[in-house]
Scaffold this motif. Structure first.
Motif, PDB file in Angstrom:
ATOM      1  N   SER A  42       0.658  -1.168  -0.247  1.00 54.11           N
ATOM      2  CA  SER A  42       0.130  -0.184   0.281  1.00 54.11           C
ATOM      3  C   SER A  42       0.778   1.279  -0.299  1.00 54.11           C
ATOM      4  CB  SER A  42      -0.635  -0.074   1.163  1.00 54.11           C
ATOM      5  OG  SER A  42      -0.131  -0.078   2.293  1.00 54.11           O
ATOM      6  N   LYS A  43       0.351   1.919  -0.617  1.00 53.77           N
ATOM      7  CA  LYS A  43       1.476   3.573  -0.357  1.00 53.77           C
ATOM      8  C   LYS A  43       0.862   4.448   0.113  1.00 53.77           C
ATOM      9  CE  LYS A  43       2.799   3.303  -5.060  1.00 53.77           C
ATOM     10  NZ  LYS A  43       2.854   3.768  -7.187  1.00 53.77           N
ATOM     11  N   THR A  44       1.182   4.409   1.314  1.00 52.66           N
ATOM     12  CA  THR A  44       0.813   5.260   2.538  1.00 52.66           C
ATOM     13  C   THR A  44       1.861   6.742   3.198  1.00 52.66           C
ATOM     14  OG1 THR A  44       2.334   4.449   3.979  1.00 52.66           O
ATOM     15  CG2 THR A  44      -0.063   3.670   4.166  1.00 52.66           C
ATOM     16  N   LYS A  45       1.230   7.842   2.552  1.00 55.00           N
ATOM     17  CA  LYS A  45       2.003   9.065   3.408  1.00 55.00           C
ATOM     18  C   LYS A  45       2.987   9.032   4.293  1.00 55.00           C
ATOM     19  CE  LYS A  45      -1.103  12.286   0.374  1.00 55.00           C
ATOM     20  NZ  LYS A  45      -0.694  13.382   0.407  1.00 55.00           N
ATOM     21  N   PHE A  46       4.226   9.718   4.321  1.00 56.60           N
ATOM     22  CA  PHE A  46       5.101  10.616   5.739  1.00 56.60           C
ATOM     23  C   PHE A  46       4.250  10.501   6.595  1.00 56.60           C
ATOM     24  CE2 PHE A  46       8.531  10.042   2.038  1.00 56.60           C
ATOM     25  CZ  PHE A  46       8.697   9.045   2.138  1.00 56.60           C
ATOM     26  N   ASN A  47       4.351   9.878   7.970  1.00 56.04           N
ATOM     27  CA  ASN A  47       4.651  10.626   9.125  1.00 56.04           C
ATOM     28  C   ASN A  47       5.433  11.525   9.603  1.00 56.04           C
ATOM     29  OD1 ASN A  47       6.554   9.676  10.985  1.00 56.04           O
ATOM     30  ND2 ASN A  47       4.646   7.843  11.464  1.00 56.04           N
ATOM     31  N   GLY A  48       5.306  12.165  10.673  1.00 54.67           N
ATOM     32  CA  GLY A  48       6.318  13.843  10.979  1.00 54.67           C
ATOM     33  C   GLY A  48       7.118  13.167  11.365  1.00 54.67           C
ATOM     34  N   PHE A  49       7.597  11.655  12.100  1.00 53.18           N
ATOM     35  CA  PHE A  49       8.719  11.635  11.993  1.00 53.18           C
ATOM     36  C   PHE A  49       8.948  10.799  11.009  1.00 53.18           C
ATOM     37  CE2 PHE A  49      11.457   7.542  13.236  1.00 53.18           C
ATOM     38  CZ  PHE A  49      12.724   8.238  14.870  1.00 53.18           C
ATOM     39  N   GLU A  50       9.178  10.119  10.405  1.00 49.03           N
ATOM     40  CA  GLU A  50       9.050   9.775   9.341  1.00 49.03           C
ATOM     41  C   GLU A  50      10.202  11.021   8.155  1.00 49.03           C
ATOM     42  OE1 GLU A  50       6.857   5.422   8.097  1.00 49.03           O
ATOM     43  OE2 GLU A  50       6.460   7.481   7.810  1.00 49.03           O
ATOM     44  N   LYS A  51       8.960  11.976   8.460  1.00 52.56           N
ATOM     45  CA  LYS A  51       9.605  13.262   7.167  1.00 52.56           C
ATOM     46  C   LYS A  51      10.954  13.584   8.246  1.00 52.56           C
ATOM     47  CE  LYS A  51       8.026  17.967   6.487  1.00 52.56           C
ATOM     48  NZ  LYS A  51       7.054  18.949   7.706  1.00 52.56           N
ATOM     49  N   TYR A  52      10.641  14.086   9.606  1.00 50.90           N
ATOM     50  CA  TYR A  52      12.191  14.461   9.628  1.00 50.90           C
ATOM     51  C   TYR A  52      12.641  13.573   9.526  1.00 50.90           C
ATOM     52  CZ  TYR A  52      14.868  15.944  14.125  1.00 50.90           C
ATOM     53  OH  TYR A  52      16.393  15.607  14.448  1.00 50.90           O
ATOM     54  N   PHE A  53      13.079  12.725  10.081  1.00 45.01           N
ATOM     55  CA  PHE A  53      13.968  11.539  10.211  1.00 45.01           C
ATOM     56  C   PHE A  53      14.901  11.316   8.391  1.00 45.01           C
ATOM     57  CE2 PHE A  53      16.604   7.549   9.526  1.00 45.01           C
ATOM     58  CZ  PHE A  53      17.222   7.562  11.000  1.00 45.01           C
ATOM     59  N   ILE A  54      14.319  11.276   7.904  1.00 49.32           N
ATOM     60  CA  ILE A  54      14.227  11.690   6.148  1.00 49.32           C
ATOM     61  C   ILE A  54      15.417  12.617   5.552  1.00 49.32           C
ATOM     62  CG2 ILE A  54      13.458  11.571   4.089  1.00 49.32           C
ATOM     63  CD1 ILE A  54      11.506   9.390   4.229  1.00 49.32           C
ATOM     64  N   THR A  55      14.795  13.563   6.256  1.00 45.62           N
ATOM     65  CA  THR A  55      15.227  15.645   6.073  1.00 45.62           C
ATOM     66  C   THR A  55      15.834  15.604   6.691  1.00 45.62           C
ATOM     67  OG1 THR A  55      13.351  16.600   7.385  1.00 45.62           O
ATOM     68  CG2 THR A  55      12.712  16.435   5.123  1.00 45.62           C
ATOM     69  N   THR A  56      16.030  15.216   7.700  1.00 45.18           N
ATOM     70  CA  THR A  56      17.281  15.739   8.203  1.00 45.18           C
ATOM     71  C   THR A  56      18.565  15.396   7.971  1.00 45.18           C
ATOM     72  OG1 THR A  56      15.652  15.574  10.812  1.00 45.18           O
ATOM     73  CG2 THR A  56      18.724  15.583  10.969  1.00 45.18           C
ATOM     74  N   ALA A  57      18.673  13.926   7.254  1.00 43.04           N
ATOM     75  CA  ALA A  57      19.261  12.542   6.496  1.00 43.04           C
ATOM     76  C   ALA A  57      19.764  13.524   5.654  1.00 43.04           C
ATOM     77  CB  ALA A  57      18.874  11.085   6.278  1.00 43.04           C
ATOM     78  N   LEU A  58      19.139  13.887   4.839  1.00 42.12           N
ATOM     79  CA  LEU A  58      19.053  14.958   3.291  1.00 42.12           C
ATOM     80  C   LEU A  58      19.858  15.591   3.755  1.00 42.12           C
ATOM     81  CD1 LEU A  58      15.817  14.403   1.370  1.00 42.12           C
ATOM     82  CD2 LEU A  58      17.880  12.872   0.566  1.00 42.12           C
ATOM     83  N   LYS A  59      19.526  16.313   4.499  1.00 44.29           N
ATOM     84  CA  LYS A  59      20.601  17.652   4.970  1.00 44.29           C
ATOM     85  C   LYS A  59      21.931  17.922   5.165  1.00 44.29           C
ATOM     86  CE  LYS A  59      16.106  20.326   6.164  1.00 44.29           C
ATOM     87  NZ  LYS A  59      15.734  21.058   7.460  1.00 44.29           N
TER      88      LYS A  59
END
Length: 66
Positions: free
Chosen positions: A2-19
């Motif tokens: 299933s395709k679900t959207k990211f939650n707040g923690f996932e968004k934080y974790f991914i964006t922090t890693a990308l930065k």
């Protein structure tokens, strides 16, 4: 799958890693340039691509976690 959207923690974790990865890649490029080398990628390239990825993550995050 299933395709679900990211939650707040996932968004934080991914964006922090990308930065972190963006900053490291940009520093690597600056270091090569300061050594007189000519890297394949120009300064700012990873910032541009990274910001596009962060925008995609934001688009794929639940609205209540924006």
């Amino acid at each position: 799958m299933s395709k679900t959207k990211f939650n707040g923690f996932e968004k934080y974790f991914i964006t922090t890693a990308l930065k972190h990865a963006i900053a490291e890649a940009e520093n690597d490029i600056k270091e090569l340039v300061s050594e007189g080398k000519r890297p394949i990628y120009a300064e700012g390239y990873f910032t541009m691509v990274g910001n596009e990825l962060i925008d995609k993550v934001n688009d794929m995050t639940l609205k209540k976690h924006q």
